[in-house]
Design a protein around this motif. Structure first.
Motif, PDB file in Angstrom:
ATOM      1  N   THR A 280     -36.780  14.539  18.872  1.00 22.28           N
ATOM      2  CA  THR A 280     -36.347  16.040  18.730  1.00 22.28           C
ATOM      3  C   THR A 280     -35.961  16.800  19.900  1.00 22.28           C
ATOM      4  O   THR A 280     -34.905  17.561  20.077  1.00 22.28           O
ATOM      5  CB  THR A 280     -37.499  16.568  17.531  1.00 22.28           C
ATOM      6  N   VAL A 281     -37.351  16.852  20.889  1.00 21.18           N
ATOM      7  CA  VAL A 281     -37.155  17.711  21.932  1.00 21.18           C
ATOM      8  C   VAL A 281     -35.880  17.211  22.769  1.00 21.18           C
ATOM      9  O   VAL A 281     -35.194  18.084  23.312  1.00 21.18           O
ATOM     10  CB  VAL A 281     -38.428  17.702  22.529  1.00 21.18           C
ATOM     11  N   ARG A 282     -35.984  15.824  22.951  1.00 22.44           N
ATOM     12  CA  ARG A 282     -34.818  15.198  23.770  1.00 22.44           C
ATOM     13  C   ARG A 282     -33.568  15.658  23.064  1.00 22.44           C
ATOM     14  O   ARG A 282     -32.563  15.676  23.935  1.00 22.44           O
ATOM     15  CB  ARG A 282     -35.245  13.672  23.942  1.00 22.44           C
ATOM     16  N   GLY A 283     -33.300  15.565  21.868  1.00 25.02           N
ATOM     17  CA  GLY A 283     -32.237  16.015  21.394  1.00 25.02           C
ATOM     18  C   GLY A 283     -31.744  17.235  21.549  1.00 25.02           C
ATOM     19  O   GLY A 283     -30.577  17.333  21.735  1.00 25.02           O
ATOM     20  N   ILE A 284     -32.647  18.349  21.582  1.00 23.88           N
ATOM     21  CA  ILE A 284     -32.338  19.575  21.899  1.00 23.88           C
ATOM     22  C   ILE A 284     -31.768  19.710  23.319  1.00 23.88           C
ATOM     23  O   ILE A 284     -31.018  20.427  23.754  1.00 23.88           O
ATOM     24  CB  ILE A 284     -33.628  20.577  21.438  1.00 23.88           C
ATOM     25  N   GLN A 285     -32.592  18.936  24.264  1.00 25.32           N
ATOM     26  CA  GLN A 285     -32.361  18.961  25.403  1.00 25.32           C
ATOM     27  C   GLN A 285     -30.704  18.570  25.772  1.00 25.32           C
ATOM     28  O   GLN A 285     -30.211  19.124  26.626  1.00 25.32           O
ATOM     29  CB  GLN A 285     -33.317  18.030  26.191  1.00 25.32           C
ATOM     30  N   GLU A 286     -30.404  17.535  25.193  1.00 29.70           N
ATOM     31  CA  GLU A 286     -29.241  16.786  25.331  1.00 29.70           C
ATOM     32  C   GLU A 286     -28.097  18.005  25.068  1.00 29.70           C
ATOM     33  O   GLU A 286     -27.135  18.114  25.731  1.00 29.70           O
ATOM     34  CB  GLU A 286     -29.009  15.729  24.332  1.00 29.70           C
ATOM     35  N   LYS A 287     -28.362  18.478  23.743  1.00 26.43           N
ATOM     36  CA  LYS A 287     -27.402  19.520  23.300  1.00 26.43           C
ATOM     37  C   LYS A 287     -27.192  20.627  24.464  1.00 26.43           C
ATOM     38  O   LYS A 287     -26.062  20.964  24.656  1.00 26.43           O
ATOM     39  CB  LYS A 287     -27.873  20.139  21.919  1.00 26.43           C
ATOM     40  N   LEU A 288     -28.378  21.243  24.888  1.00 22.12           N
ATOM     41  CA  LEU A 288     -28.276  22.292  25.757  1.00 22.12           C
ATOM     42  C   LEU A 288     -27.767  21.953  27.248  1.00 22.12           C
ATOM     43  O   LEU A 288     -26.824  22.626  27.590  1.00 22.12           O
ATOM     44  CB  LEU A 288     -29.589  22.997  25.897  1.00 22.12           C
ATOM     45  N   ARG A 289     -27.981  20.693  27.451  1.00 19.79           N
ATOM     46  CA  ARG A 289     -27.394  20.112  28.791  1.00 19.79           C
ATOM     47  C   ARG A 289     -25.848  19.727  28.583  1.00 19.79           C
ATOM     48  O   ARG A 289     -24.944  20.307  29.279  1.00 19.79           O
ATOM     49  CB  ARG A 289     -27.806  18.694  28.982  1.00 19.79           C
ATOM     50  N   GLU A 290     -25.332  19.650  27.508  1.00 19.14           N
ATOM     51  CA  GLU A 290     -23.896  19.338  27.020  1.00 19.14           C
ATOM     52  C   GLU A 290     -23.421  20.838  27.040  1.00 19.14           C
ATOM     53  O   GLU A 290     -22.135  20.860  27.777  1.00 19.14           O
ATOM     54  CB  GLU A 290     -23.787  18.802  25.691  1.00 19.14           C
ATOM     55  N   LEU A 291     -24.004  21.694  26.430  1.00 19.58           N
ATOM     56  CA  LEU A 291     -23.059  22.949  26.322  1.00 19.58           C
ATOM     57  C   LEU A 291     -23.567  23.993  27.187  1.00 19.58           C
ATOM     58  O   LEU A 291     -22.993  25.140  27.292  1.00 19.58           O
ATOM     59  CB  LEU A 291     -23.469  23.792  24.578  1.00 19.58           C
ATOM     60  N   VAL A 292     -24.556  23.972  27.891  1.00 16.61           N
ATOM     61  CA  VAL A 292     -25.026  25.179  28.672  1.00 16.61           C
ATOM     62  C   VAL A 292     -25.138  24.751  30.254  1.00 16.61           C
ATOM     63  O   VAL A 292     -24.187  24.977  31.102  1.00 16.61           O
ATOM     64  CB  VAL A 292     -26.405  25.738  28.499  1.00 16.61           C
ATOM     65  N   SER A 293     -26.054  23.569  30.509  1.00 17.33           N
ATOM     66  CA  SER A 293     -25.740  23.338  32.010  1.00 17.33           C
ATOM     67  C   SER A 293     -26.766  21.986  32.148  1.00 17.33           C
ATOM     68  O   SER A 293     -27.806  21.866  31.280  1.00 17.33           O
ATOM     69  CB  SER A 293     -26.689  24.468  32.794  1.00 17.33           C
ATOM     70  N   GLY A 294     -26.026  21.289  32.847  1.00 20.39           N
ATOM     71  CA  GLY A 294     -26.512  19.703  33.227  1.00 20.39           C
ATOM     72  C   GLY A 294     -28.125  19.615  33.502  1.00 20.39           C
ATOM     73  O   GLY A 294     -28.724  18.582  33.337  1.00 20.39           O
ATOM     74  N   GLY A 295     -28.545  20.674  34.022  1.00 20.42           N
ATOM     75  CA  GLY A 295     -30.004  20.601  34.855  1.00 20.42           C
ATOM     76  C   GLY A 295     -31.269  21.156  33.984  1.00 20.42           C
ATOM     77  O   GLY A 295     -32.146  21.040  34.283  1.00 20.42           O
ATOM     78  N   ILE A 296     -30.795  21.352  32.547  1.00 19.37           N
ATOM     79  CA  ILE A 296     -31.780  21.902  31.701  1.00 19.37           C
ATOM     80  C   ILE A 296     -32.684  20.805  31.343  1.00 19.37           C
ATOM     81  O   ILE A 296     -32.550  19.743  30.922  1.00 19.37           O
ATOM     82  CB  ILE A 296     -31.177  22.578  30.486  1.00 19.37           C
ATOM     83  N   THR A 297     -33.865  21.561  31.254  1.00 14.83           N
ATOM     84  CA  THR A 297     -34.891  20.464  30.621  1.00 14.83           C
ATOM     85  C   THR A 297     -35.732  21.347  29.643  1.00 14.83           C
ATOM     86  O   THR A 297     -35.980  22.388  29.520  1.00 14.83           O
ATOM     87  CB  THR A 297     -36.147  19.963  31.727  1.00 14.83           C
ATOM     88  N   VAL A 298     -36.007  20.634  28.466  1.00 16.28           N
ATOM     89  CA  VAL A 298     -36.700  21.242  27.416  1.00 16.28           C
ATOM     90  C   VAL A 298     -38.052  20.807  27.462  1.00 16.28           C
ATOM     91  O   VAL A 298     -38.329  19.508  27.227  1.00 16.28           O
ATOM     92  CB  VAL A 298     -36.035  21.196  26.119  1.00 16.28           C
ATOM     93  N   GLU A 299     -39.090  21.686  26.942  1.00 15.33           N
ATOM     94  CA  GLU A 299     -40.269  21.326  26.869  1.00 15.33           C
ATOM     95  C   GLU A 299     -40.701  21.900  25.661  1.00 15.33           C
ATOM     96  O   GLU A 299     -40.511  23.002  25.148  1.00 15.33           O
ATOM     97  CB  GLU A 299     -41.315  21.798  28.111  1.00 15.33           C
ATOM     98  N   ALA A 300     -41.655  21.234  25.032  1.00 17.30           N
ATOM     99  CA  ALA A 300     -42.166  21.853  23.412  1.00 17.30           C
ATOM    100  C   ALA A 300     -43.630  22.459  23.933  1.00 17.30           C
ATOM    101  O   ALA A 300     -44.225  21.778  24.587  1.00 17.30           O
ATOM    102  CB  ALA A 300     -42.337  20.810  22.426  1.00 17.30           C
ATOM    103  N   GLN A 301     -43.795  23.631  23.650  1.00 15.63           N
ATOM    104  CA  GLN A 301     -45.183  24.116  23.587  1.00 15.63           C
ATOM    105  C   GLN A 301     -46.174  23.570  22.887  1.00 15.63           C
ATOM    106  O   GLN A 301     -46.152  23.247  21.807  1.00 15.63           O
ATOM    107  CB  GLN A 301     -45.068  25.505  23.371  1.00 15.63           C
ATOM    108  N   LYS A 302     -47.358  23.151  23.674  1.00 18.18           N
ATOM    109  CA  LYS A 302     -48.313  22.376  22.805  1.00 18.18           C
ATOM    110  C   LYS A 302     -49.274  23.158  22.012  1.00 18.18           C
ATOM    111  O   LYS A 302     -49.510  24.444  22.405  1.00 18.18           O
ATOM    112  CB  LYS A 302     -49.313  21.682  23.904  1.00 18.18           C
TER     113      LYS A 302
END
Lengths: 392, 277
Positions: free
Chosen positions: B255-277
């Protein structure tokens, strides 16, 4: 290809004529859906349940502990996925380095998802390092998956002992018994396993059908989600004809098991002993004393497996190899590598796996064909005992 | 099973020019038994004319390795050394009526053995591509060899490099390196990627991320009784919290990777998404 000498039964088997006969009515006339309200379909429900009882009886299980699947891979994937999903806090899985890809690659997949995966090694004879297995188990372990018998070497693992140890520790235990079923007796009343995978096409049923044994009381979470079939444990309209075929094949296997094993052992040993005598620089991979009755894995040094197979193919002899060129990748057999078999021998490994349909004449024919094939290929090779090129 | 041509089958089942040449004028040896194929080429050369008057081989390997070796000896017989040096792996493959993609490395091995033999004849150092950085450690393939084979055969993908040289076909760790080498070789010729989108201000970026999570990501998660919330944005680091059924779900990494993919596609290629533990 009816004149083929088929010695590749760990890959797939001939569908037994009795199985085909049993299936035909369900392909032709009785095409209903077992879930239907009308008799035409609904009556098939009973037939599916009869097949379930036949499969259960092969491993001495209760019919309600059998779930029909589409193949061995589905059974293995379901067992592992169900085990980790039903214990969401546990993030550790244990398996062996020599599993079938259906288990091994699923464990790699879990590893990428953040699971800790321990791969237990084997020794040069193919025996599992039981100490390492015992030590690997901890409170975080969700499941252990150990194959019953290895598909490449035929080496049988001590599943009963492993199961007892795991039961004391309260860890879910799955065994992939795809190669063992129908070849050696399996009795889940004595075998402390929670989940056990079977496949149809390895026991003379058609491809596309298998079964997963789930011991009563084992927490289960379905892998394929949809309709209510298989009591909600595996959705999808039943593959009725193939399920009938699997039932028949299980019944035949159970009936013939005791007579078949000594027959297969005698043919296999006849082949093995003759080749050891007639072909120099041959080794057997895997402990000869703890193997399936039908399997032998031989390494012919200085020659490459694909070349051997294609030369054998000219004589309509069917076998398999663990060489890189036949693996579909550039890496040779992970099983033989895990056993520390040297590269020189891995590339020249050939597996012969027999079935009830093989004859003494066929084995004698292969005994005759094999030495010149090996001799000729060795004459092409720059390597050899007395050749100029030395092995690294 | 591989789809071999009739010519490959013929030269595998009845190979021509097998064996050693006693007192050969040139010997070329490539490959190793560890890698699964090895070829030893023997040449008899007329000292005066520089013509190859005999060629024989010994091969350890699969059907296509044996057929390629035999083809090589057939091709070079009667050629002068200069002519022989112009023989490419493509010539060997063509002589065989083609090879399966995954087996092209057999033709490359033939060409290498020929180079090695001619260098041996001339008393030169064997050009076994031993110089330079080893890229693929599983099959001992150097950067130089990858570059050479890529250019000669117009290879543009990692899979093609693996088919022709085996590099990347083992553990796969060097695939990134191979990709970089290919990018370096072909970058001049490849069309420029689409122009970069204009740079967003921090505020615009956060607003865009918020908008995407709200409208494109949450509805999907909510359908599965899960949810996600944007916690913070630090540069290209996006921190989110998974809620509902997503909490503790074994698929949450996906799920987190999917969100990252979406944001990379639509916002910026360098984005990394982390889930708060």
């Amino acid at each position: 290809m009816s004149n083929s000498i088929y010695l590749d039964n760990n890959a797939t088997t001939r569908v037994a004529p009795e199985v085909i006969e049993a299936m035909l009515p369900y392909l032709r006339d009785l095409y209903g859906n077992p879930s239907s309200m009308h008799t035409f379909g609904g009556q098939l429900h009973r037939k599916v349940e009869d097949a379930r009882a036949q499969v259960a009886s092969l491993i001495n299980a209760n019919p309600e502990e059998i779930i029909f699947t589409s193949c061995g891979t589905e059974g293995d994937n379901t067992a592992l996925m169900s085990s980790v999903e039903s214990q969401p806090r546990k993030k550790h899985v244990i398996t062996t380095r020599v599993e079938h890809p259906a288990v091994l690659n699923f464990c790699h997949h879990l590893g990428r998802k953040g699971f800790r995966v321990t791969y237990i090694p084997v020794d040069s004879q193919g025996h599992l390092d039981l100490d390492a297995l015992t030590k690997a188990v901890d409170d975080d372990t969700a499941a252990v998956s150990v194959m019953y018998a290895n598909n490449e070497t035929g080496v049988v693992f001590p599943v009963e002992g492993i199961g007892e140890m795991l039961r004391q520790r309260g860890v879910v235990f799955h065994t992939d018994a795809v190669q063992a079923a129908g070849k050696i007796p399996l009795d889940v009343t004595k075998l402390p396993v929670d989940l056990l995978t079977l496949s149809g096409h390895k026991i003379h049923a058609p491809k596309g059908v298998g079964a997963l044994y789930v011991r009563k009381g084992t927490r289960f979470s379905p892998y394929i989600i949809g309709g209510h079939q298989e009591k909600g444990r595996r959705a999808g309209t039943e593959n009725v004809a193939s399920i009938i075929g699997l039932g028949k094949a299980a019944e035949l296997a159970a009936k013939q098991l005791r007579n078949e094993a000594p027959f297969l052992i005698s043919l296999r040993d006849r082949l093995e002993n003759a080749l050891l005598k007639t072909c120099p620089d041959v080794r057997i991979n895997g402990d000869r004393t703890t193997r399936l009755p039908n399997t032998t894995n031989l390494s012919f040094e200085y020659v490459e497996g694909e070349a051997i197979l294609l030369r054998l193919n000219e004589f309509n002899v069917c076998a398999s190899s663990g060489s890189a060129c036949t693996s579909g990748s550039l890496e040779p057999s992970h099983v033989l590598r895990a056993m520390g078999v040297p590269f020189t021998a891995v590339h020249g490994s050939i597996r012969f796996s027999l079935s009830r349909y093989n004859t003494e004449e066929e084995i004698d024919r292969v005994i005759e064909i094999m030495p010149p094939v090996i001799r000729e290929l060795r004459s092409l090779s720059p390597f050899g005992r007395d050749k100029m090129s030395r092995l690294p | 099973m591989w789809e071999y041509t009739e010519k490959v089958k013929d030269l595998f089942l009845k190979p021509r020019n097998v064996g050693e040449i006693e007192n050969a004028d040139a010997v070329g040896e490539v490959g190793s038994i560890v890698c699964g194929d090895a070829l030893k080429l023997f040449l008899k050369v007329d000292r005066e004319t520089g013509r190859i008057i005999d060629a024989k081989f010994q091969t350890f390997g699969c059907a296509s390795a044996i057929a390629s070796s035999s083809a090589l000896t057939e091709i070079v017989r009667g050629k002068t050394l200069e002519e022989a040096l112009k023989v490419t792996n493509k010539d060997i493959a063509e002589f065989l009526g083609g090879l399966p993609d995954e087996k092209m490395h057999c033709s490359v091995m033939g060409r290498e053995a020929l180079e090695a033999a001619i260098a041996n004849y001339r008393g030169e150092a064997v050009p076994l591509h031993k110089e330079g950085r080893t890229v693929c450690k599983c099959f001992d393939v150097t950067e130089e060899k990858i570059r050479k084979v890529a250019i000669e055969n117009h290879l543009t993908t990692v899979d093609e490099i693996t088919n022709f040289t085996k590099a990347g076909g083992g553990c796969g760790e060097c695939k990134g390196d191979i990709e970089e080498i290919l990018r370096d070789i072909w970058s001049v010729k490849l069309p420029e990627k689409t122009a970069k989108p204009k740079k967003l201000t921090n505020l615009q970026k956060i607003a865009l991320i918020q908008d995407i999570i709200e409208n494109e990501i949450r509805p999907g998660l909510q359908a599965d009784n899960g949810d996600a919330e944007l916690i913070d944005v630090e540069g290209d680091r996006v921190i989110i919290a998974l809620r509902g059924m997503c909490t503790g779900c074994v698929m949450s990494d996906v799920t987190v990777r999917g969100i990252q993919e979406k944001l990379r596609e639509l916002v910026s290629g360098g984005i990394t998404v982390e889930a708060q533990k």
